[in-house]
Every structure is written in structure tokens, then in C-alpha cells.
Design a protein around this motif. Structure first.
Motif, PDB file in Angstrom:
ATOM      1  N   ASP A   2    -131.499  70.810   6.485  1.00  0.00           N
ATOM      2  CA  ASP A   2    -132.264  70.119   5.445  1.00  0.00           C
ATOM      3  C   ASP A   2    -131.893  70.628   4.059  1.00  0.00           C
ATOM      4  O   ASP A   2    -131.836  69.857   3.094  1.00  0.00           O
ATOM      5  N   TYR A  56    -133.783  62.370  -0.464  1.00  0.00           N
ATOM      6  CA  TYR A  56    -133.581  62.621   0.964  1.00  0.00           C
ATOM      7  C   TYR A  56    -134.888  63.032   1.626  1.00  0.00           C
ATOM      8  O   TYR A  56    -135.623  63.882   1.110  1.00  0.00           O
ATOM      9  N   ARG A  62    -136.548  63.519   5.926  1.00  0.00           N
ATOM     10  CA  ARG A  62    -136.259  63.477   7.363  1.00  0.00           C
ATOM     11  C   ARG A  62    -137.574  63.406   8.124  1.00  0.00           C
ATOM     12  O   ARG A  62    -138.461  64.225   7.915  1.00  0.00           O
ATOM     13  N   LEU A  77    -133.099  60.307   9.439  1.00  0.00           N
ATOM     14  CA  LEU A  77    -132.724  60.779   8.110  1.00  0.00           C
ATOM     15  C   LEU A  77    -132.618  59.585   7.173  1.00  0.00           C
ATOM     16  O   LEU A  77    -131.982  58.582   7.519  1.00  0.00           O
TER      17      LEU A  77
END
Length: 388
Positions: A235, A249, A251, A256
């Protein structure tokens, strides 16, 4: 559990009969754990863990040595995809005593650890809507799925997680064994990553020696949080990549998502981003599911975790609304009703259908409260049979 202090040991019954050197060593070891988080419970030995969890020491020892396959394994058919072969999800159910130990570890140890900020699942107060919100109004959306996510996290990865929480090497090893299992049911297990490289004869505890390396089982209470913590380094690298490229970004377990509102971003940059993500995943022994990788351009529909994100806030999809509309239509029709509708839709019992629809209503309330409450009210108003 209250935060640990040395007085827990010094004032315990029978503490006077313990050698001072042993007491001092126990306190020093415990302080290394609580230094990471004051609420983490010190675990000195496997027998100490048996005392904390109220699970038989013999049972814990048997699970750590892997003398027998303790999990019940079965397969669940995944939702079919057009043009794709039928696939299954492997579910592993631990025996009762191991389940108790895993639940204790999950509640008292793993829940105290903090995953990376980009992780939006399997942590306290995590909500699906919060996971999708960062990608609202994005122009480009990139989604990458990890193949066999839990199976790709090894007992070595789990060992490193427990060591990072301040637990001593042997205890960390035993905890990782309690949270993993070995199996040979997929091609992933046949690679060299899952085979011990050092000779078994060099093991300091012969009963613990095993040729195969375990993985997280899907079905254990500890697997979700352990997978999150094991992904922390990945990560970090993925977040650095996103920041360098001006992307957002997040997750959610094995999903993702990267997005951007940049008007200069184009498809070629999106393809390069996907390749960079693949390279980072492969560094950690994770394989992307190529069939599920998607790049959504500015004019295409954007769905994150089953929610539309083209507006300021996540919204339910049209397909979800149409599904709810269909169910309500037939449930409210006098010539159909719950019994006939449940039979037509393949439910084995009306109770199962009702619980399923109430779950969908609860989900809708989280995303669009007014619409969700309206659906719930209409479901409650249906004339359900007395014995449904």
C-alpha cells in the motif's frame, strides 16, 4: 481487556514463587509489545495464549504442528460472468477450538493494529460508501483485482505482521501457524514460494518443521485483518505511485482503485499505470486478475465496489434499483405474493428471501437513506405468511 502494566505480573497470585530473572524477562518481553500499542495483550508463550483464550494447550499445539488437516473445506460457486468459465471460491471453516482462538486474536491483537490509510476494509468503522467516496467525479478510473488474495498471503507474511506488533519470534511463529493452513488445491501452492528452502533437520523444534508453507484461509476470523496488515508495504508503494502520477489510490481487500480528475490524463498513461501496479503487486507475490482489470475513460460509466461514482456522492446503480423494483412488484401483487415469488426466484424458503431482501434494504439505507427506508417500509408492509 485493560491496558497491561508490570503490576499485572508482580501482584498475581503465586508471583512470589517465580524466580526474579523469569519475572524480569516476562516484563521486558511484555513491554516490547505494549510499546507498539498500549492495549496490545502481551503473549509470552503458547501456553500463555491457551490461558488467555481458554483454549486447550494441546489443541493449540496440534494446530501449530499441523499434524492433521483441521479445516473443513468446501467450494462456493461464484457469480457467473458472460463468456467466462464457472469458477468457485474455496471456503475453509476452522474447528470450534481454533475458531475461538482466532476470534480472540482478531479481537484483542489484530483489531489494535492500524492498517495503511489507503486500506478501506476489515477495520473498525469502515463503510463501503467511504471506500467509494474518494473516487467520486473522477474523469479516469482504473480498477485492478488481486487473484486469490487470501491464498497469496503466506505464513511468513503473517509472521512479519506479528513481529511488527512487538511479539517475540517464537510466539509470532506460533500465532502465524494458528492463522494459516497448508493445502495443495491450486496451482499457486506448487510454486517454490510455498516450499521450505532450509532442510527440516535444521529446525530447532522438530515438531514444528514442515515442508509446506501455509497461507491465509478464507473463512478464518483473522484472515481479513492479517491480509490488510500484510499489505501495508504494498500500500505504501502504491500510494507513492499514485501521488507521483497525481492519482487517488484506495484498496478494499483485493480491489485496487486509482482515479484522477486531471484533464490531461490519457489512456496511454492509464496503461502505464496498470503496468506499474502489476510490477508492485508481483514484488509481493500477488498476481493480478487480468480479466478484471478495467480502465474507465471520461465518458464511460464508473462503478466502484458496486456504487456509481460519477456524482458528488456514491449512488446505487440502476441495476440494483431495478432488482429491488422487480421484487417489490411481485411481492405486492395479489396474484403472486411471497410464496409464489420465492418459488419462482429459486429460494428454498420464504424466510430466506425475506432476509435477503431486508439485507438489500439495509445496504440501500447506508448509501441512499431515504430510498432505503422507503424500500424497507414497503417490504415490512408485504403480507408475509405467518410461517415464512
Amino acid at each position: 481487556m485493560k491496558d497491561w502494566t508490570p503490576q499485572h505480573y508482580r501482584r498475581a497470585q503465586g508471583a512470589n514463587s517465580i524466580a526474579p530473572l523469569v519475572m524480569d524477562a516476562a516484563i521486558v518481553t511484555s513491554q516490547k509489545t505494549v510499546a507498539v500499542h498500549p492495549s496490545l495483550p502481551p503473549i509470552l508463550t503458547l501456553k500463555h495464549l491457551a490461558h488467555l483464550t481458554q483454549v486447550s494447550y494441546k489443541h493449540l499445539r496440534d494446530y501449530v504442528t499441523r499434524e492433521v488437516e483441521s479445516y473443513k473445506v468446501f467450494r462456493v460457486r461464484k457469480r457467473g460472468r458472460l463468456g467466462q468459465p464457472t469458477s468457485f471460491r474455496v471456503i475453509c471453516v476452522p474447528p470450534p477450538s481454533l475458531s475461538v482462538a482466532q476470534q480472540w486474536i482478531a479481537q484483542h491483537v489484530l483489531a489494535k493494529a492500524k492498517p495503511h490509510a489507503a486500506s478501506t476494509a476489515f477495520a473498525p468503522n469502515c463503510r463501503l460508501i467511504d471506500a467509494a467516496s474518494p473516487h467520486c467525479t473522477s474523469r479516469w478510473l482504473i480498477k485492478v483485482d488481486v487473484k486469490r488474495f487470501f491464498e497469496s498471503i503466506s505464513e511468513i507474511d503473517c509472521y512479519r505482521v506479528f513481529r511488527s506488533l512487538g511479539y517475540q519470534p517464537l510466539v509470532s511463529f506460533e500465532l502465524s501457524r494458528l492463522c494459516t493452513r497448508t493445502a495443495n488445491f491450486s496451482r499457486i501452492r506448487r510454486t517454490i514460494k510455498w516450499r521450505r528452502k532450509v532442510s527440516l533437520s535444521k529446525s530447532k523444534i522438530p515438531n514444528y518443521a514442515s515442508r509446506n508453507i501455509g497461507h491465509l484461509p478464507q473463512g478464518a476470523a483473522t484472515s481479513p485483518m492479517l491480509a490488510n496488515l500484510a499489505m501495508r508495504e504494498a500500500d505504501i508503494l502504491l500510494t507513492e505511485l499514485a501521488e507521483r502520477l497525481g492519482l487517488t489510490y484506495t484498496r478494499y481487500a483485493d480491489d485496487l482503485t486509482l482515479s484522477t480528475t486531471d484533464v490531461t490524463f490519457d489512456r496511454e498513461q492509464a496503461r502505464r499505470t496498470v503496468n506499474e501496479v502489476y510490477r508492485i503487486l508481483q514484488r509481493f507475490g500477488l498476481n493480478p486478475n487480468l480479466a478484471k482489470t478495467t480502465i474507465a475513460s471520461p465518458r464511460s460509466r464508473k462503478i466502484v465496489l458496486g456504487l456509481q461514482v460519477h456524482q458528488e456522492t456514491p449512488r446505487l446503480t440502476r441495476a440494483f434499483r431495478m432488482k429491488i423494483r422487480m421484487h417489490l412488484h411481485y411481492l405486492e401483487r395479489k396474484d403472486v405474493g411471497p410464496l409464489t415469488h420465492a418459488e419462482r426466484r429459486g429460494f428454498s424458503a420464504v424466510a430466506g428471501m425475506r432476509n435477503h431482501l431486508m439485507g438489500l434494504a439495509a445496504y440501500a439505507i447506508q448509501i441512499e437513506p431515504d430510498y432505503g427506508r422507503e424500500v424497507k417500509a414497503r417490504l415490512e408492509a408485504v403480507e408475509w405468511p405467518v410461517l415464512y
